[in-house]
Design an enzyme around this catalytic site. Sequence first.
Site, PDB file in Angstrom:
ATOM      1  N   ASP A   1       0.855  -1.169   0.000  1.00 55.88           N
ATOM      2  CA  ASP A   1       0.000   0.000   0.000  1.00 55.88           C
ATOM      3  C   ASP A   1       0.904   1.237   0.000  1.00 55.88           C
ATOM      4  OD1 ASP A   1      -3.222   0.582   1.602  1.00 55.88           O
ATOM      5  OD2 ASP A   1      -2.118   1.732   0.097  1.00 55.88           O
TER       6      ASP A   1
HETATM    7  C1  GLC Z   1      -4.352   4.261  -0.281  1.00 51.60           C
HETATM    8  C2  GLC Z   1      -5.238   3.104   0.133  1.00 51.60           C
HETATM    9  C3  GLC Z   1      -5.314   2.006  -0.899  1.00 51.60           C
HETATM   10  C4  GLC Z   1      -5.178   2.595  -2.286  1.00 51.60           C
HETATM   11  C5  GLC Z   1      -3.784   3.161  -2.414  1.00 51.60           C
HETATM   12  C6  GLC Z   1      -3.567   3.827  -3.777  1.00 51.60           C
HETATM   13  O1  GLC Z   1      -3.603   4.697   0.821  1.00 51.60           O
HETATM   14  O2  GLC Z   1      -4.984   2.505   1.380  1.00 51.60           O
HETATM   15  O3  GLC Z   1      -6.555   1.334  -0.709  1.00 51.60           O
HETATM   16  O4  GLC Z   1      -5.385   1.585  -3.259  1.00 51.60           O
HETATM   17  O5  GLC Z   1      -3.474   4.091  -1.382  1.00 51.60           O
HETATM   18  O6  GLC Z   1      -4.400   4.949  -3.896  1.00 51.60           O
END
Ligand code: GLC
Length: 745
Positions: A289
């Site tokens: 993430d």
């Molecule tokens: C965010 C979220 C995740 C998302 C990623 C890209 O922090 O936790 O669900 O896909 O970043 O935007």
Amino acid sequence: MTARHDRFIAMKLICLLLLWGVISGRAQDAAIQRSVDSLLSMMTLEEKCGQLNQIPANWKDGVSYLTDEGKEMVRRGQVGSLLNAAGASSIREIQRLTVEESRLGIPLIIGVDIIHGSRTIFPVPLAEASSWDPELVQKSARVAAVEASAAGIHWTFAPMVDIARDPRWGRIVEGSGEDPYLGSVMAAARVRGFQGTSLADPTSILACAKHFAAYGGAEAGRDYNIVDMSERTLREIYLPPFKAALDAGAGSFMSSFNEIAGVPSTGSKFLMTDVLRGEWGFKGFVVSDWTAIGELIPHGVAANRAEAGALAINAGVDIDMVSKIYMDELPALVRSGKVSPGTVDEAVRRVLRAKFRLGLFTDPYRGASTERERKSILSVDHVKAAREIGQRSIILLKNEESLLPISKQTKTIAVIGPLADNKDEPLGPWHAGGKAADVVTVLEGIKSQVSPQTRVLYVKGCEIEGDSGARFVEATLLAKQADVAIVALGESERMSGEAASRSNIDLPGVQRELLKQVLSTGTPTVLVLMNGRPLTIAWEAAHTPAILETWFLGVQTGNAIADVLFGDVNPSGKLPVSFPRSVGQVPIYYNYKSTGRPFDELNKYTSKYLDVTNTPLYPFGYGLSYTTFSYSELKLSSQKIPPGSDVSVTIRVTNTGRRKGEEIVQLYVRDVVASVTRPVKELKGFQRVTLDPGQQKTVTFTLKPDQLAFYGLDMKRVVEPGMFKVYVGGNSVDVVESEFELTDH
Ligand code: GLC
């Protein structure tokens, strides 16, 4: 001709053969593997680490682009994937630069959070789960893929399959609720929708099951907080939807921010290698993430970026989203022997394999064009699909004296509330390329359906939060003039989703006061809720004759709600999450354990509260209809079932009302005595049945042996002989019951 050129010609030929399906199955895998290995052999260590580096696109005036620094990184082969770019023309330019100006020309894979629609925004996932209709949910994901791929996007960071039992946690809106079985069905449906029948199809996008794992178990419902649970709970409750996504073919997973029992997921070899690849055989890649690899430092399991990078790559996290640790630190880690070259090679292979499967080496642009994009977004069929699933996502929570449906010939209708004519909030969190202008509001939907003689009066009445209440008088006057009042209340879309936990889950601001004022006029009142989580609405439920839970329904909000308000659609939605009476009951869920002192209203010394009963205000699986249904003649294929045999369960369902309706018939099971404690109920199946007034149908379920399995004392899957209860009904509480004995021979 250089050797490289020849190799690329060979690879292109193989990709064309893959695209044409001339070679399939094992031969296809072998062909891709050869191409991957061939490409890998040409890459420097820096280029390999670059394939594991993901950077965000920048945005200016609604156009995504790469900064000069980003362009230079791409030219140097230091970027393998990009997130948050969109728009066919800007993505084509970024990809052109990649394939023409870098040494090996390896195309980028471009990912975006396409969670519930790309431009045609569908109901939020929690709403879609309320439809209990996997075919419609799959269709929603398919439409999203068609629109996203037309805009040049190859990969979505979805489906989010986190089980959530705590409505204080804002991300409950992004998943399919509290139950592993429903969550698994929805996870698989979304993967099928996004990925289609082949990733080589230019309308398919790679799915990403997230957030692996147990992110929804955050202590106190506080986002990013620790998760501390037993391995048994992890495996019984939180992992099944991920396994379902994998079994449906999900090509990628995303590691979660949280720790589980002291081990951050992004550094967890147990999760990313032992379970995901060792037990489940996952062949795709894992992306962290956003900056989650760098966050291993504040987690306190890495002293610096190099340690964080080593921990993550050795755990099995392949792509580094945005922290640039793999790009900066991995080459030195390999050269110093702290990370084996093979580990990096295997991660790069997984990423390259996905790019080959997506056909990016055949056509790095996958046919994306502004023309294809223009034709695809908000097409008549796409908008129609959004309306249809919106209708089915609506849950009728209460309908005293059949106040609903209301007549389109009603003389005067008052439409009141901060969400009544609101175009922004109904898009819900994570609305990708959605635009407020595309939204049909509740007021617009109602106006479009009433008779020409009907007077529709509107006042906002108050803001979603804050507000002095100064406009209550105006709202009250309006309600007094009306034959019926429709009051649209709820949350703003930013009150759920990421980093949006609430300690108090009442209606925000002075909205309850506004409702009280309207109710005090005596005008029959319908409460339309628009929210991203279960709310504590005990007062509203006690004093309002009719309540619709509509969540955030996307671009067709107003039409879908009006379809139900006026009865063109008979609501069939069912709750995928329990509604607490009080936030003090949270976490609250239907598949709870009995305890040694199970709740007894009359016995103080049982597991209970002094100030509120244990039961939820509205239970999992609950939802009313404009008609009524009865359940009878629950029969099992036998009262004694030999091990390894199916159990056939039949139930008669009757439409006892005066309208045609659809019912979601639900099957639950309880393992009464086992070597470890088991939930009092577990959902094992559901079926939609459509019945005319007075019509009866017999619904049959087949309970498979493995559906009785659980993780025993030794944490191995086991089915134990003994008594099992079987429950069938229209929700998890009002059920008819039978039982059988699973014999031991
Ligand atoms: C965010 C979220 C995740 C998302 C990623 C890209 O922090 O936790 O669900 O896909 O970043 O935007």
